[in-house]
Design an enzyme around this catalytic site. Structure first.
Site, mmCIF file in Angstrom:
data_model
loop_
_atom_site.group_PDB
_atom_site.id
_atom_site.type_symbol
_atom_site.label_atom_id
_atom_site.label_comp_id
_atom_site.label_asym_id
_atom_site.label_seq_id
_atom_site.Cartn_x
_atom_site.Cartn_y
_atom_site.Cartn_z
ATOM 1 N N ASN A 123 1.342 2.413 0.563
ATOM 2 C CA ASN A 123 1.098 3.304 1.689
ATOM 3 C C ASN A 123 2.413 4.008 2.007
ATOM 4 O O ASN A 123 3.337 3.396 2.514
ATOM 5 C CB ASN A 123 0.628 2.483 2.903
ATOM 6 N N TRP A 124 2.464 5.290 1.708
ATOM 7 C CA TRP A 124 3.714 6.034 1.909
ATOM 8 C C TRP A 124 3.936 6.444 3.364
ATOM 9 O O TRP A 124 4.957 7.060 3.673
ATOM 10 C CB TRP A 124 3.723 7.288 1.030
ATOM 11 N N LYS A 125 2.968 6.200 4.226
ATOM 12 C CA LYS A 125 3.081 6.621 5.627
ATOM 13 C C LYS A 125 3.449 8.119 5.675
ATOM 14 O O LYS A 125 2.966 8.878 4.848
ATOM 15 C CB LYS A 125 4.105 5.765 6.370
ATOM 16 N N HIS A 160 -5.442 1.471 9.794
ATOM 17 C CA HIS A 160 -4.089 0.919 9.700
ATOM 18 C C HIS A 160 -3.586 0.634 11.121
ATOM 19 O O HIS A 160 -3.899 1.379 12.055
ATOM 20 C CB HIS A 160 -3.172 1.920 8.997
ATOM 21 N N GLU A 212 -0.863 1.165 12.518
ATOM 22 C CA GLU A 212 -0.141 2.272 13.155
ATOM 23 C C GLU A 212 -1.123 3.292 13.726
ATOM 24 O O GLU A 212 -0.850 3.934 14.737
ATOM 25 C CB GLU A 212 0.834 2.917 12.144
ATOM 26 N N GLU A 242 -3.227 -7.219 7.591
ATOM 27 C CA GLU A 242 -1.879 -6.750 7.906
ATOM 28 C C GLU A 242 -1.501 -7.217 9.303
ATOM 29 O O GLU A 242 -1.806 -6.527 10.298
ATOM 30 C CB GLU A 242 -1.823 -5.221 7.832
ATOM 31 N N GLY A 245 6.633 -3.287 8.610
ATOM 32 C CA GLY A 245 7.844 -2.493 8.801
ATOM 33 C C GLY A 245 8.932 -3.242 9.550
ATOM 34 O O GLY A 245 9.903 -2.640 10.000
ATOM 35 N N SER A 300 5.718 -6.087 5.054
ATOM 36 C CA SER A 300 7.055 -6.363 4.510
ATOM 37 C C SER A 300 7.012 -7.063 3.148
ATOM 38 O O SER A 300 7.780 -8.004 2.901
ATOM 39 C CB SER A 300 7.883 -7.156 5.519
ATOM 40 N N GLY A 315 4.152 -0.915 2.255
ATOM 41 C CA GLY A 315 4.626 0.293 2.926
ATOM 42 C C GLY A 315 5.985 0.702 2.390
ATOM 43 O O GLY A 315 6.116 1.345 1.340
HETATM 44 C C1 PEP Z 1 2.004 -0.794 5.626
HETATM 45 O O1 PEP Z 1 2.405 0.312 5.969
HETATM 46 O O2 PEP Z 1 0.801 -0.990 5.434
HETATM 47 C C2 PEP Z 1 2.981 -1.883 5.477
HETATM 48 C C3 PEP Z 1 2.548 -3.075 5.172
HETATM 49 O O3 PEP Z 1 4.304 -1.548 5.664
HETATM 50 P P1 PEP Z 1 5.585 -2.426 5.238
HETATM 51 O O4 PEP Z 1 5.348 -2.915 3.826
HETATM 52 O O5 PEP Z 1 6.737 -1.475 5.325
HETATM 53 O O6 PEP Z 1 5.674 -3.571 6.193
#
Ligand code: PEP
Length: 244
Positions: A4-6, A90, A92, A162, A168, A208, A229
């Site tokens: 997931n590039w956000k 998600h 976010e 998640e 993040g 993470s 992410g």
């Molecule tokens: C995500 O954006 O779904 C995610 C898990 O981010 P990260 O790996 O940076 O925690």
């Protein structure tokens, strides 16, 4: 193995990523790879991934096929770019854009109708976990956001666990904590759709994930893959995760 590039990268940066990433996974077998860039990069990503077996996904969609919804993007529009997947719900989006379980279910149905594979995210916040409410929250999110699908629709779904406190933050769930939550989700799926669906559904862990911790997470029997992410933005680190 999903990335997931956000809200990162331009179309040119997307093409650069694939130049480096493609050779890293050219020999990879037995792994499904999905990369989810921002909407504007979908054409560059699908063109760069053509002929490789790498799938491309969006990070959101609107539940209507078309209409007066300024600024929104529909499932058929995403599908027309050649993308095959879409992340839905998600944390976010839930946290900053007010997404609800009800909306998640509507979007999931819209994605399926557009021929996209939904990757539906669930996960508890830190205060839920500290109050011993992990299971309650996950069951509620599943009941409202996922388990309303009919069994045929459900067969095409991917779920991502998640935990919000791990996204993040650099604070990964231990493999045991992640596996316990995956067990709760799988149990809910089994209760609603039966043992076969419970065994078959893919449940990804996200929060993470790094090249260093992916192996221990993937060793858990209930963890079928990862949603990554930050570490999916760099070809070398995402390549190392995919090929762990
Ligand atoms: C995500 O954006 O779904 C995610 C898990 O981010 P990260 O790996 O940076 O925690």
């Amino acid at each position: 193995m999903a990335g997931n590039w956000k809200m990162y990268k331009t179309p040119d940066e997307t093409r650069d990523f694939f130049e480096e990433f493609r050779p890293l996974v050219a020999e990879t077998e037995g792994r499904d790879i999905v990369i989810c860039p921002p909407f504007v990069n979908l054409p560059a990503a699908t063109a760069s991934a053509r002929g490789t077996g790498i799938h491309i996904g969006a990070q959101n969609l609107h539940w209507a096929k078309e209409g007066a919804f300024t600024g929104e993007i529909s499932g058929p529009m995403i599908r027309a770019t050649g993308a095959t997947h879409v992340i839905i719900g998600h944390s976010e989006r839930r946290q900053y854009f007010g997404e609800t379980d009800e909306g998640v279910l509507k979007k999931t149905i819209a994605a399926l109708e557009a021929g996209l594979t939904p990757i539906v995210c669930v996960g508890e916040r830190l205060e839920h976990r500290e109050a011993g409410l992990m299971e309650t929250v996950l069951c509620e999110q599943c009941a409202q956001g996922i388990l309303g699908l009919d069994p045929q629709q459900f067969a095409h779904l991917v779920i991502a666990y998640e935990p919000v406190w791990a996204i993040g933050t650099g604070r990964t769930a231990t493999p045991e904590i992640a596996a316990e939550a995956h067990g709760v989700i799988r149990r809910e799926v089994r209760a609603r759709y039966g043992p076969d669906a419970g065994a078959r559904v893919r449940i990804l862990y996200g929060g993470s994930v790094t090249p260093q911790n992916v192996q221990a997470l993937m060793a858990e029997k209930d963890i079928d893959g990862v949603l990554v992410g930050g570490k999916s933005l760099d070809p070398a680190s995402f390549g190392a995760i995919v090929n762990f």
